[in-house]
Scaffold this motif. Sequence first.
Motif, PDB file in Angstrom:
ATOM      1  N   SER A  55       0.822  -1.207   0.000  1.00 21.94           N
ATOM      2  CA  SER A  55       0.000   0.000   0.000  1.00 21.94           C
ATOM      3  C   SER A  55       0.855   1.256   0.000  1.00 21.94           C
ATOM      4  CB  SER A  55      -0.922  -0.009   1.216  1.00 21.94           C
ATOM      5  OG  SER A  55      -1.683   1.166   1.296  1.00 21.94           O
ATOM      6  N   ILE A  68      -2.415   6.112   4.524  1.00 22.27           N
ATOM      7  CA  ILE A  68      -2.552   5.075   3.503  1.00 22.27           C
ATOM      8  C   ILE A  68      -3.381   3.916   4.051  1.00 22.27           C
ATOM      9  CG2 ILE A  68      -0.346   5.645   2.415  1.00 22.27           C
ATOM     10  CD1 ILE A  68       0.790   3.139   3.898  1.00 22.27           C
ATOM     11  N   GLU A  69      -3.850   3.074   3.164  1.00 22.00           N
ATOM     12  CA  GLU A  69      -4.547   1.868   3.599  1.00 22.00           C
ATOM     13  C   GLU A  69      -3.570   0.983   4.374  1.00 22.00           C
ATOM     14  OE1 GLU A  69      -7.090  -1.831   1.597  1.00 22.00           O
ATOM     15  OE2 GLU A  69      -6.415  -0.135   0.374  1.00 22.00           O
ATOM     16  N   ALA A  75       1.144   3.935  -3.204  1.00 19.02           N
ATOM     17  CA  ALA A  75       0.809   5.353  -3.072  1.00 19.02           C
ATOM     18  C   ALA A  75       1.969   6.228  -3.548  1.00 19.02           C
ATOM     19  CB  ALA A  75       0.454   5.678  -1.626  1.00 19.02           C
ATOM     20  N   ASP A  93      -8.311   2.144  -8.986  1.00 17.53           N
ATOM     21  CA  ASP A  93      -7.315   1.407  -8.207  1.00 17.53           C
ATOM     22  C   ASP A  93      -6.057   2.218  -7.931  1.00 17.53           C
ATOM     23  OD1 ASP A  93      -8.947  -0.812  -8.092  1.00 17.53           O
ATOM     24  OD2 ASP A  93      -8.088  -1.730  -9.892  1.00 17.53           O
ATOM     25  N   TYR A  94      -5.949   3.405  -8.550  1.00 22.78           N
ATOM     26  CA  TYR A  94      -4.768   4.227  -8.315  1.00 22.78           C
ATOM     27  C   TYR A  94      -4.902   4.960  -6.983  1.00 22.78           C
ATOM     28  CZ  TYR A  94      -3.069   3.226 -12.979  1.00 22.78           C
ATOM     29  OH  TYR A  94      -2.600   2.578 -14.091  1.00 22.78           O
ATOM     30  N   ARG A  95      -3.773   5.146  -6.306  1.00 24.40           N
ATOM     31  CA  ARG A  95      -3.772   5.720  -4.967  1.00 24.40           C
ATOM     32  C   ARG A  95      -3.027   7.049  -4.906  1.00 24.40           C
ATOM     33  NH1 ARG A  95      -7.388   3.105  -4.905  1.00 24.40           N
ATOM     34  NH2 ARG A  95      -7.915   1.258  -3.664  1.00 24.40           N
TER      35      ARG A  95
END
Length: 232
Positions: free
Chosen positions: A7, A173-174, A11, A76-78
Amino acid sequence: MSDSLISLLTALADDELIIGHRHSEWTGHAPHLEEDVAFSSIAQDEIGHAATFYSLISESGTDDPYGLAFGRAAGDYRNAILCERPNTDWAYSLARHWLYDHADAVRLEALEDSAHEGLRAVVTKLRREERYHVLHADTWMRQIARGPIEGRARLIDSLPVAFGEARGLFEPIEGEDEAVMEGWLPVPSPELGARFFAHAADALDELGLPAEFATRIDDTAEFVASSSGDLI
């Protein structure tokens, strides 16, 4: 490779990839020939840095770097929203360039203490290249801040707009709690954001540019440039 590390790397990579593409759009359109070369070079660096982060992820067998960069659905982009905003004009692009690269410098400095050996090694290399980006942005900011009124006023108008979304670079972030606990991310995102806000406020104040919005939590600050370029 843990989900929280993936993750974090995703990012970082997505921010670099998207801002690199936005910078590349100035090629052939920048205000000076030298800036065509400079912004193209910075864009190439950023996309290359994204590829490096994607390569770290691919070591876990998740996907190949190309697939990670271009094979995902848009949702799906972070990346932070700031990175994908249209360039609009040179003043906004400069404000975003300055904010992004100073924010990135804060993140990378912290990541040199990451518990992940591969990430530490990558960050040490990238920081050497990113220093040029900060120097380039600082040079332009000084030039515009101390230049003719029109350019200064446009920059003053653009800074709060860009800064309003720059805080998104430090959204957790996740899996952040795990990333911090495991040491992948040595400093929590909110603390990194606080460091960045304080640094940005000091730097803007030194340039004689408005810095009040750098310490605000909301996006309601509104600034109006007078004919002298100062705020009223």
